[in-house]
Design a protein around this motif. Structure first.
Motif, mmCIF file in Angstrom:
data_model
loop_
_atom_site.group_PDB
_atom_site.id
_atom_site.type_symbol
_atom_site.label_atom_id
_atom_site.label_comp_id
_atom_site.label_asym_id
_atom_site.label_seq_id
_atom_site.Cartn_x
_atom_site.Cartn_y
_atom_site.Cartn_z
ATOM 1 N N VAL A 122 0.840 -1.201 0.000
ATOM 2 C CA VAL A 122 0.000 0.000 0.000
ATOM 3 C C VAL A 122 0.874 1.249 0.000
ATOM 4 C CG1 VAL A 122 -1.557 1.390 1.424
ATOM 5 C CG2 VAL A 122 -2.039 -1.025 1.058
ATOM 6 N N GLN A 123 1.853 1.289 0.887
ATOM 7 C CA GLN A 123 2.705 2.475 0.990
ATOM 8 C C GLN A 123 3.575 2.632 -0.254
ATOM 9 O OE1 GLN A 123 4.421 2.927 4.850
ATOM 10 N NE2 GLN A 123 5.861 4.519 4.226
ATOM 11 N N GLY A 124 4.087 1.513 -0.782
ATOM 12 C CA GLY A 124 4.922 1.580 -1.972
ATOM 13 C C GLY A 124 4.155 2.059 -3.191
ATOM 14 N N LEU A 125 2.952 1.540 -3.411
ATOM 15 C CA LEU A 125 2.159 1.946 -4.576
ATOM 16 C C LEU A 125 1.735 3.408 -4.460
ATOM 17 C CD1 LEU A 125 0.038 -1.296 -5.002
ATOM 18 C CD2 LEU A 125 1.729 -0.405 -6.629
ATOM 19 N N ALA A 136 3.432 5.753 -2.919
ATOM 20 C CA ALA A 136 4.632 6.562 -3.151
ATOM 21 C C ALA A 136 4.974 6.634 -4.632
ATOM 22 C CB ALA A 136 5.799 5.987 -2.362
ATOM 23 N N LEU A 137 4.759 5.552 -5.370
ATOM 24 C CA LEU A 137 5.059 5.562 -6.804
ATOM 25 C C LEU A 137 4.144 6.515 -7.555
ATOM 26 C CD1 LEU A 137 5.707 1.785 -7.573
ATOM 27 C CD2 LEU A 137 7.373 3.637 -7.509
ATOM 28 N N ASP A 138 2.864 6.587 -7.157
ATOM 29 C CA ASP A 138 1.895 7.512 -7.746
ATOM 30 C C ASP A 138 1.907 7.398 -9.274
ATOM 31 O OD1 ASP A 138 -0.090 9.464 -7.677
ATOM 32 O OD2 ASP A 138 1.362 11.095 -7.875
ATOM 33 N N ALA A 139 1.823 6.168 -9.771
ATOM 34 C CA ALA A 139 1.983 5.917 -11.203
ATOM 35 C C ALA A 139 0.637 5.774 -11.903
ATOM 36 C CB ALA A 139 2.809 4.652 -11.413
ATOM 37 N N ASP A 140 0.632 6.073 -13.203
ATOM 38 C CA ASP A 140 -0.525 5.831 -14.059
ATOM 39 C C ASP A 140 -0.463 4.442 -14.693
ATOM 40 O OD1 ASP A 140 -1.681 8.618 -13.968
ATOM 41 O OD2 ASP A 140 0.298 9.060 -14.795
ATOM 42 N N LEU A 141 0.729 3.908 -14.831
ATOM 43 C CA LEU A 141 0.951 2.548 -15.345
ATOM 44 C C LEU A 141 1.961 1.871 -14.447
ATOM 45 C CD1 LEU A 141 0.968 0.224 -17.530
ATOM 46 C CD2 LEU A 141 2.835 1.496 -18.623
ATOM 47 N N VAL A 142 1.619 0.678 -13.965
ATOM 48 C CA VAL A 142 2.569 -0.136 -13.217
ATOM 49 C C VAL A 142 2.755 -1.438 -13.982
ATOM 50 C CG1 VAL A 142 3.132 -1.283 -11.045
ATOM 51 C CG2 VAL A 142 1.837 0.860 -11.021
ATOM 52 N N VAL A 143 3.994 -1.718 -14.362
ATOM 53 C CA VAL A 143 4.350 -3.011 -14.943
ATOM 54 C C VAL A 143 4.809 -3.889 -13.785
ATOM 55 C CG1 VAL A 143 5.835 -4.233 -16.571
ATOM 56 C CG2 VAL A 143 4.971 -1.942 -17.128
ATOM 57 N N LEU A 191 -5.676 -7.028 -6.115
ATOM 58 C CA LEU A 191 -4.565 -6.372 -5.425
ATOM 59 C C LEU A 191 -4.603 -4.869 -5.638
ATOM 60 C CD1 LEU A 191 -0.992 -7.598 -4.988
ATOM 61 C CD2 LEU A 191 -1.312 -5.312 -5.916
ATOM 62 N N PHE A 192 -4.806 -4.419 -6.875
ATOM 63 C CA PHE A 192 -4.826 -2.978 -7.127
ATOM 64 C C PHE A 192 -6.120 -2.350 -6.626
ATOM 65 C CE2 PHE A 192 -1.036 -3.735 -9.421
ATOM 66 C CZ PHE A 192 -0.393 -2.511 -9.500
ATOM 67 N N ASP A 193 -7.238 -3.067 -6.693
ATOM 68 C CA ASP A 193 -8.481 -2.525 -6.151
ATOM 69 C C ASP A 193 -8.368 -2.266 -4.662
ATOM 70 O OD1 ASP A 193 -9.707 -2.630 -8.622
ATOM 71 O OD2 ASP A 193 -10.793 -4.496 -8.234
ATOM 72 N N GLU A 194 -7.688 -3.153 -3.929
ATOM 73 C CA GLU A 194 -7.634 -3.042 -2.471
ATOM 74 C C GLU A 194 -6.428 -2.254 -1.960
ATOM 75 O OE1 GLU A 194 -8.190 -6.449 -0.080
ATOM 76 O OE2 GLU A 194 -10.047 -7.069 -1.064
ATOM 77 N N LEU A 195 -5.309 -2.285 -2.695
ATOM 78 C CA LEU A 195 -4.066 -1.758 -2.132
ATOM 79 C C LEU A 195 -3.561 -0.487 -2.793
ATOM 80 C CD1 LEU A 195 -2.037 -5.079 -1.594
ATOM 81 C CD2 LEU A 195 -3.797 -4.031 -0.142
ATOM 82 N N ALA A 196 -4.036 -0.158 -3.984
ATOM 83 C CA ALA A 196 -3.530 1.018 -4.693
ATOM 84 C C ALA A 196 -4.569 2.132 -4.687
ATOM 85 C CB ALA A 196 -3.178 0.645 -6.130
ATOM 86 N N PRO A 197 -4.134 3.394 -4.631
ATOM 87 C CA PRO A 197 -5.090 4.500 -4.713
ATOM 88 C C PRO A 197 -5.688 4.581 -6.109
ATOM 89 C CG PRO A 197 -2.837 5.325 -4.789
ATOM 90 C CD PRO A 197 -2.744 3.862 -4.487
ATOM 91 N N GLY A 198 -6.952 4.997 -6.209
ATOM 92 C CA GLY A 198 -7.585 5.170 -7.508
ATOM 93 C C GLY A 198 -8.250 3.904 -8.009
ATOM 94 N N THR A 199 -8.646 3.941 -9.292
ATOM 95 C CA THR A 199 -9.265 2.792 -9.951
ATOM 96 C C THR A 199 -8.365 2.318 -11.091
ATOM 97 O OG1 THR A 199 -10.564 4.233 -11.407
ATOM 98 C CG2 THR A 199 -11.600 3.519 -9.352
ATOM 99 N N ALA A 217 -0.976 -2.825 -14.982
ATOM 100 C CA ALA A 217 -2.045 -2.157 -14.240
ATOM 101 C C ALA A 217 -2.094 -0.702 -14.686
ATOM 102 C CB ALA A 217 -1.811 -2.257 -12.732
ATOM 103 N N VAL A 218 -3.259 -0.264 -15.188
ATOM 104 C CA VAL A 218 -3.428 1.087 -15.725
ATOM 105 C C VAL A 218 -4.441 1.835 -14.866
ATOM 106 C CG1 VAL A 218 -4.084 2.451 -17.742
ATOM 107 C CG2 VAL A 218 -2.946 0.239 -18.054
ATOM 108 N N ARG A 219 -4.066 3.011 -14.381
ATOM 109 C CA ARG A 219 -4.964 3.812 -13.540
ATOM 110 C C ARG A 219 -5.942 4.590 -14.420
ATOM 111 N NH1 ARG A 219 -3.515 7.407 -8.122
ATOM 112 N NH2 ARG A 219 -5.681 8.059 -7.746
ATOM 113 N N THR A 220 -7.230 4.497 -14.124
ATOM 114 C CA THR A 220 -8.248 5.018 -15.027
ATOM 115 C C THR A 220 -9.072 6.169 -14.469
ATOM 116 O OG1 THR A 220 -9.803 3.323 -14.240
ATOM 117 C CG2 THR A 220 -8.483 2.789 -16.193
ATOM 118 N N ASP A 221 -8.802 6.642 -13.253
ATOM 119 C CA ASP A 221 -9.654 7.665 -12.644
ATOM 120 C C ASP A 221 -9.100 9.079 -12.775
ATOM 121 O OD1 ASP A 221 -7.647 6.652 -10.802
ATOM 122 O OD2 ASP A 221 -8.523 7.989 -9.302
ATOM 123 N N ARG A 222 -8.021 9.269 -13.496
ATOM 124 C CA ARG A 222 -7.413 10.596 -13.609
ATOM 125 C C ARG A 222 -7.705 11.273 -14.945
ATOM 126 N NH1 ARG A 222 -1.436 9.090 -11.110
ATOM 127 N NH2 ARG A 222 -1.787 9.932 -9.012
#
Length: 364
Positions: A49-52, A54-61, A75-83, A112-117
């Protein structure tokens, strides 16, 4: 312009956090991921949670991801900010030429691609499943293959233990690029062996890694950059390549380096790839090819107690078919903030690498 921050992170055996059932559930927070773990599932999740964040990324490989897309999505739904929209690339291959028994990877590469921004179009990515023959070049290039590694007229059989995760991303303004996430054969030997056996294993591991790099270069990258339908589409090739610049002793015997083979040759400069992390070195270190600051992981020497080797094996590579600087601000993220500061090795055995990607929209 389409702009995103991307990160590549070997998150270390994420599939051990899941039950492995069809419903893609986490193990209980008070469980241990496996018999070797010193932390609980809940503690690992808190670090992620803290690592994701801090990365504040739009794409995570994601490298060493879970075995199924549903698990990566959870994992991303529960642990990463955003959708997020996620994809995990499964990998199946025979255990040898003509054999019916099948090997299945337990360290899948995922996207993993962030879609709420509002960064991307809807849908944000078009996936080319490397297991699907309909995906074309990525499937063909990642199928088991023969290669004459020793140049002795005897082709050896190789496979990709983990197939590439490959997709096209479309930004909100119509700009597009493609990304290929890799996790290639490890060179590591983490136990002590009789000397001649150690050298045989070291050479064999490097031959397999080098064969994979040559296969990707010759069967995918060169054709990609020459074919009319893809030559103008910027491409990022990234992940845990399990190799750094220069030749170790085994590579000297093979007269080749995996990462440098993948990046390309000076004889075909239009097909060569840049390296976003190398680009951030100061001028003096670039001139001297000094990579001491660029380690992304370390490992204990199997013989000498207390001795650790620091290596740079996680990379963000990019094609040169877009304006210079389209991949910029490469960095190795070793701290995740907090008080006290959370270091990457408290979460995973690899530090994430990150960069900014800027792609021009198509000309009307």
């Amino acid at each position: 312009m389409g702009t995103m921050r991307m990160a590549v992170w070997n998150m270390e055996w994420l599939n051990r956090l899941f039950t492995g059932g069809d419903d893609g559930r986490f193990k209980p927070d008070d469980a241990t991921p496996d018999s070797r773990s010193r932390v609980t599932v809940g503690e690992r999740k808190a670090g992620l949670v803290q690592g994701l964040a801090a990365l504040d990324a739009d794409l995570v490989v994601v490298v060493e991801g879970p075995n199924a897309t549903a698990e990566l999505q959870l994992l991303f739904d529960e642990l990463a900010p955003g959708t997020w929209t996620c994809f995990a690339q499964r990998s199946l291959s025979p255990n040898g030429p003509g054999r019916a028994d099948v090997f299945s990877s337990a360290q899948c590469v995922g996207l993993a691609v962030r879609t709420d921004r509002g960064t991307f179009a809807d849908p944000p990515m078009r996936v080319f499943d490397a297991m699907d023959p309909g995906s074309g070049a990525v499937h063909a290039a990642s199928e088991p293959f023969f290669h004459d590694t020793g140049a002795d007229k005897v082709p050896e059989w190789y496979r990709f233990e983990r197939r590439p995760a490959y997709a096209e991303l479309t930004f909100a303004d119509g700009a597009a690029c493609r990304v290929m996430g890799l996790h290639l054969k490890s060179k590591g030997i983490f136990s002590a062996y009789e000397w001649s056996r150690w050298w045989a294993m070291a050479d064999a591991n490097r031959e397999r890694l080098l064969a994979q790099c040559r296969r990707l270069r010759e069967a995918f990258l060169d054709p990609y950059l020459r074919a009319a339908e893809t030559a103008a589409i910027p491409l990022i090739v990234c992940g845990d390549i399990n190799d750094g610049p220069g030749f170790d002793t085994s590579e000297m015997r093979l007269k080749a380096s995996g990462i440098e083979t993948l990046m390309g040759t000076v004889w075909k400069p239009d097909l060569a790839l840049g390296n976003a992390i190398f680009d951030r070195l100061d001028a003096d270190d670039r001139d001297r090819l000094n990579f001491e600051e660029l380690s992304t992981t370390s490992f204990a020497d199997p013989i000498f107690d207390g001795t650790y080797h620091r290596v740079w094996i996680d990379h963000i590579l990019y094609t040169r078919n877009a304006p210079p600087g389209w991949v910029s601000e490469g960095e190795i993220v070793r701290d995740f903030g907090g008080d006290p500061v959370l270091r990457y090795w408290e979460v995973s055995d690899h530090a994430p690498v990150a960069a900014t990607v800027t792609v021009a929209p198509p000309v009307a």
